[in-house]
Scaffold this motif. Structure first.
Motif, PDB file in Angstrom:
ATOM      1  N   GLN A 287      58.140  29.287  51.677  1.00  0.00           N
ATOM      2  CA  GLN A 287      57.607  28.794  52.943  1.00  0.00           C
ATOM      3  C   GLN A 287      56.191  29.304  53.206  1.00  0.00           C
ATOM      4  OE1 GLN A 287      60.401  29.783  55.998  1.00  0.00           O
ATOM      5  NE2 GLN A 287      62.043  28.550  55.124  1.00  0.00           N
ATOM      6  N   CYS A 288      55.622  29.974  52.246  1.00  0.00           N
ATOM      7  CA  CYS A 288      54.297  30.533  52.435  1.00  0.00           C
ATOM      8  C   CYS A 288      53.237  29.489  52.093  1.00  0.00           C
ATOM      9  CB  CYS A 288      54.105  31.762  51.556  1.00  0.00           C
ATOM     10  SG  CYS A 288      52.440  32.413  51.598  1.00  0.00           S
ATOM     11  N   PRO A 289      52.468  29.060  53.075  1.00  0.00           N
ATOM     12  CA  PRO A 289      51.464  28.025  52.835  1.00  0.00           C
ATOM     13  C   PRO A 289      50.452  28.433  51.778  1.00  0.00           C
ATOM     14  CG  PRO A 289      51.729  28.446  55.182  1.00  0.00           C
ATOM     15  CD  PRO A 289      52.478  29.518  54.468  1.00  0.00           C
ATOM     16  N   VAL A 290      50.104  29.705  51.779  1.00  0.00           N
ATOM     17  CA  VAL A 290      49.059  30.141  50.864  1.00  0.00           C
ATOM     18  C   VAL A 290      49.547  30.089  49.421  1.00  0.00           C
ATOM     19  CG1 VAL A 290      47.534  32.028  50.258  1.00  0.00           C
ATOM     20  CG2 VAL A 290      48.034  31.552  52.643  1.00  0.00           C
ATOM     21  N   ARG A 291      50.756  30.530  49.195  1.00  0.00           N
ATOM     22  CA  ARG A 291      51.289  30.418  47.831  1.00  0.00           C
ATOM     23  C   ARG A 291      51.383  28.966  47.421  1.00  0.00           C
ATOM     24  NH1 ARG A 291      55.506  34.983  45.804  1.00  0.00           N
ATOM     25  NH2 ARG A 291      54.863  36.635  47.205  1.00  0.00           N
ATOM     26  N   ASP A 292      51.836  28.154  48.327  1.00  0.00           N
ATOM     27  CA  ASP A 292      51.962  26.739  48.052  1.00  0.00           C
ATOM     28  C   ASP A 292      50.629  26.166  47.596  1.00  0.00           C
ATOM     29  OD1 ASP A 292      54.388  25.442  48.161  1.00  0.00           O
ATOM     30  OD2 ASP A 292      53.761  24.143  49.796  1.00  0.00           O
ATOM     31  N   VAL A 293      49.590  26.470  48.339  1.00  0.00           N
ATOM     32  CA  VAL A 293      48.278  25.899  48.039  1.00  0.00           C
ATOM     33  C   VAL A 293      47.669  26.531  46.793  1.00  0.00           C
ATOM     34  CG1 VAL A 293      45.900  25.775  48.849  1.00  0.00           C
ATOM     35  CG2 VAL A 293      47.768  25.178  50.383  1.00  0.00           C
ATOM     36  N   LEU A 294      47.768  27.846  46.694  1.00  0.00           N
ATOM     37  CA  LEU A 294      47.136  28.507  45.558  1.00  0.00           C
ATOM     38  C   LEU A 294      47.895  28.252  44.257  1.00  0.00           C
ATOM     39  CD1 LEU A 294      45.805  31.846  47.017  1.00  0.00           C
ATOM     40  CD2 LEU A 294      44.519  29.886  46.166  1.00  0.00           C
TER      41      LEU A 294
ATOM     42  N   SER B 242      46.142  36.903  44.991  1.00  0.00           N
ATOM     43  CA  SER B 242      45.747  36.633  46.376  1.00  0.00           C
ATOM     44  C   SER B 242      46.523  37.518  47.347  1.00  0.00           C
ATOM     45  CB  SER B 242      45.953  35.162  46.706  1.00  0.00           C
ATOM     46  OG  SER B 242      47.320  34.811  46.578  1.00  0.00           O
ATOM     47  N   LEU B 243      47.797  37.747  47.062  1.00  0.00           N
ATOM     48  CA  LEU B 243      48.583  38.604  47.958  1.00  0.00           C
ATOM     49  C   LEU B 243      48.036  40.021  47.978  1.00  0.00           C
ATOM     50  CD1 LEU B 243      52.209  37.382  47.190  1.00  0.00           C
ATOM     51  CD2 LEU B 243      50.973  37.213  49.354  1.00  0.00           C
ATOM     52  N   ILE B 244      47.661  40.525  46.812  1.00  0.00           N
ATOM     53  CA  ILE B 244      47.122  41.877  46.742  1.00  0.00           C
ATOM     54  C   ILE B 244      45.792  41.962  47.479  1.00  0.00           C
ATOM     55  CG2 ILE B 244      46.173  43.602  45.164  1.00  0.00           C
ATOM     56  CD1 ILE B 244      48.357  42.856  43.184  1.00  0.00           C
ATOM     57  N   VAL B 245      44.944  40.975  47.275  1.00  0.00           N
ATOM     58  CA  VAL B 245      43.645  40.985  47.949  1.00  0.00           C
ATOM     59  C   VAL B 245      43.829  40.945  49.465  1.00  0.00           C
ATOM     60  CG1 VAL B 245      41.546  39.634  48.363  1.00  0.00           C
ATOM     61  CG2 VAL B 245      42.360  39.995  46.026  1.00  0.00           C
ATOM     62  N   VAL B 246      44.739  40.113  49.917  1.00  0.00           N
ATOM     63  CA  VAL B 246      44.986  40.023  51.354  1.00  0.00           C
ATOM     64  C   VAL B 246      45.523  41.352  51.897  1.00  0.00           C
ATOM     65  CG1 VAL B 246      46.465  38.936  53.092  1.00  0.00           C
ATOM     66  CG2 VAL B 246      45.267  37.532  51.430  1.00  0.00           C
TER      67      VAL B 246
ATOM     68  N   HIS C   3      53.380  48.249  46.705  1.00  0.00           N
ATOM     69  CA  HIS C   3      54.645  47.743  46.182  1.00  0.00           C
ATOM     70  C   HIS C   3      55.627  47.441  47.317  1.00  0.00           C
ATOM     71  CE1 HIS C   3      57.551  47.970  42.510  1.00  0.00           C
ATOM     72  NE2 HIS C   3      57.448  46.773  43.019  1.00  0.00           N
ATOM     73  N   ARG C   4      55.608  48.272  48.343  1.00  0.00           N
ATOM     74  CA  ARG C   4      56.473  48.002  49.488  1.00  0.00           C
ATOM     75  C   ARG C   4      55.995  46.773  50.258  1.00  0.00           C
ATOM     76  NH1 ARG C   4      56.545  53.603  49.764  1.00  0.00           N
ATOM     77  NH2 ARG C   4      54.747  53.616  51.157  1.00  0.00           N
ATOM     78  N   ALA C   5      54.674  46.602  50.304  1.00  0.00           N
ATOM     79  CA  ALA C   5      54.125  45.455  51.033  1.00  0.00           C
ATOM     80  C   ALA C   5      54.457  44.140  50.331  1.00  0.00           C
ATOM     81  CB  ALA C   5      52.613  45.595  51.181  1.00  0.00           C
ATOM     82  N   ILE C   6      54.592  44.190  49.021  1.00  0.00           N
ATOM     83  CA  ILE C   6      54.879  42.997  48.220  1.00  0.00           C
ATOM     84  C   ILE C   6      56.111  43.313  47.378  1.00  0.00           C
ATOM     85  CG2 ILE C   6      53.899  41.303  46.611  1.00  0.00           C
ATOM     86  CD1 ILE C   6      51.126  42.459  47.310  1.00  0.00           C
ATOM     87  N   PRO C   7      57.276  43.249  47.977  1.00  0.00           N
ATOM     88  CA  PRO C   7      58.475  43.793  47.329  1.00  0.00           C
ATOM     89  C   PRO C   7      58.870  43.059  46.065  1.00  0.00           C
ATOM     90  CG  PRO C   7      58.836  43.358  49.683  1.00  0.00           C
ATOM     91  CD  PRO C   7      57.565  42.684  49.290  1.00  0.00           C
ATOM     92  N   ASP C   8      58.538  41.785  45.960  1.00  0.00           N
ATOM     93  CA  ASP C   8      59.047  41.020  44.826  1.00  0.00           C
ATOM     94  C   ASP C   8      58.132  41.053  43.606  1.00  0.00           C
ATOM     95  OD1 ASP C   8      57.299  39.658  46.449  1.00  0.00           O
ATOM     96  OD2 ASP C   8      58.203  37.694  46.136  1.00  0.00           O
TER      97      ASP C   8
ATOM     98  N   GLN D  71      49.142  45.571  36.273  1.00  0.00           N
ATOM     99  CA  GLN D  71      48.291  44.671  35.492  1.00  0.00           C
ATOM    100  C   GLN D  71      47.323  43.905  36.383  1.00  0.00           C
ATOM    101  OE1 GLN D  71      50.264  42.291  32.432  1.00  0.00           O
ATOM    102  NE2 GLN D  71      49.091  40.515  33.150  1.00  0.00           N
ATOM    103  N   THR D  72      47.820  43.415  37.516  1.00  0.00           N
ATOM    104  CA  THR D  72      46.953  42.643  38.403  1.00  0.00           C
ATOM    105  C   THR D  72      45.868  43.532  38.996  1.00  0.00           C
ATOM    106  OG1 THR D  72      48.861  41.267  38.939  1.00  0.00           O
ATOM    107  CG2 THR D  72      46.912  41.032  40.316  1.00  0.00           C
ATOM    108  N   LEU D  73      46.243  44.762  39.359  1.00  0.00           N
ATOM    109  CA  LEU D  73      45.245  45.694  39.883  1.00  0.00           C
ATOM    110  C   LEU D  73      44.189  46.012  38.817  1.00  0.00           C
ATOM    111  CD1 LEU D  73      47.542  48.105  41.919  1.00  0.00           C
ATOM    112  CD2 LEU D  73      45.674  46.702  42.831  1.00  0.00           C
ATOM    113  N   ARG D  74      44.610  46.166  37.580  1.00  0.00           N
ATOM    114  CA  ARG D  74      43.636  46.423  36.510  1.00  0.00           C
ATOM    115  C   ARG D  74      42.675  45.256  36.346  1.00  0.00           C
ATOM    116  NH1 ARG D  74      45.187  50.417  37.275  1.00  0.00           N
ATOM    117  NH2 ARG D  74      46.098  52.066  35.997  1.00  0.00           N
ATOM    118  N   ASP D  75      43.215  44.050  36.419  1.00  0.00           N
ATOM    119  CA  ASP D  75      42.359  42.874  36.289  1.00  0.00           C
ATOM    120  C   ASP D  75      41.350  42.818  37.425  1.00  0.00           C
ATOM    121  OD1 ASP D  75      43.628  42.079  33.979  1.00  0.00           O
ATOM    122  OD2 ASP D  75      44.987  40.694  34.980  1.00  0.00           O
ATOM    123  N   LEU D  76      41.816  43.109  38.637  1.00  0.00           N
ATOM    124  CA  LEU D  76      40.925  43.087  39.794  1.00  0.00           C
ATOM    125  C   LEU D  76      39.870  44.184  39.682  1.00  0.00           C
ATOM    126  CD1 LEU D  76      43.512  42.377  42.622  1.00  0.00           C
ATOM    127  CD2 LEU D  76      41.579  40.926  41.999  1.00  0.00           C
TER     128      LEU D  76
END
Lengths: 133, 133
Positions: A23-30, B39-43, B56-61, B69-74
């Motif tokens: 249901q996340c619009p941003v994931r949907d779009v990105l 995008s989730l990490i940047v946000v 990790h708690r903010a983005i549990p999945d 890996q994503t942090l290294r890329d960023l």
DNA sequence: CTGTATCCCCGATGATACTG
DNA sequence: CAGTATCATCGGGGATACAG
């Protein structure tokens, strides 16, 4: 309120609401913009309407399979419309819908950012890879 | 000149220059934004600096593997900086760099578009799927 | 706490051949 | 011209165990 504050505030709202990813619009779009071909097709159609073969010539390294599939996805999302002319041989024209057009401003902002910062990113990569080696 | 004209004009310039995909800033940027987690990490980092576990708690999945890996890329792209505090146990803080912050405006524009148009997109999908069935 | 190292699987994409 | 059908491939990403 700047956009920066906006994005940060957005994060806090997301945390509170515990959105389902579906249901996340941003994931949907990105997820769609992030696939290999969508943005290129949208940009091509922003310049002008295209027939299938013309689109294929404009983006030579896409396969017919993926061109068809990406166009169907865009059509499904209401960003692109498909217009069939029953000539022989058949011709099909693809156009951005108003919804598709409405995406060009934010997409353009991202494109402009990418172009203006690309050299900085490439430099950062070179430095990082140098230190790693 | 509107952004719409800008994106269309961009297409024509691309066609003339016949850019290699590897040198295309837009592909470079969208390939990264388009992956599952960037995008989730940047946000999240736009809202505030985060330590590894907090992120990790903010983005549990996300898995630890992909978070790292994503942090290294960023970090490699110069969008995020990594700050190690040699405490025991160790703690590491991640922050957006100025380059990373500069992305928030265009990203915010896209996020705003996504949120405002999402219901339209979902409706279009439902209609499309209905006709297909 | 902050990661690495492995293994494995599935879905996205490509190649090719065929069709109305 | 504008697709569809089928098969093969490759790598992104999850699960798990281990390490400093």
């Amino acid at each position: 309120m700047t956009s920066t504050e906006g994005v940060g505030a957005l994060f806090d709202r997301w945390q509170q609401r515990r959105l389902e990813p579906s249901q996340c619009p941003v994931r949907d779009v990105l997820d769609r913009l992030g696939d290999k071909w969508t943005s290129l097709i949208v940009v091509a159609l922003a310049a002008r309407d295209h027939r299938f073969a013309a689109l294929h010539r404009a983006i030579p390294d896409i396969s017919k399979r993926m061109l068809t599939q990406t166009l169907r996805d865009l059509e499904r999302d209401g960003l692109v419309s498909r217009h069939v002319f029953p000539t022989t041989p058949p011709s099909v024209e693809y156009r951005l819908t108003p919804l598709g057009h409405s995406m060009l401003d934010p997409l353009g902002a991202l494109v402009a950012w990418a172009e203006s910062r690309h050299s900085e990113i490439r430099t950062a990569r070179a430095v990082f890879d140098q230190r790693a080696a």
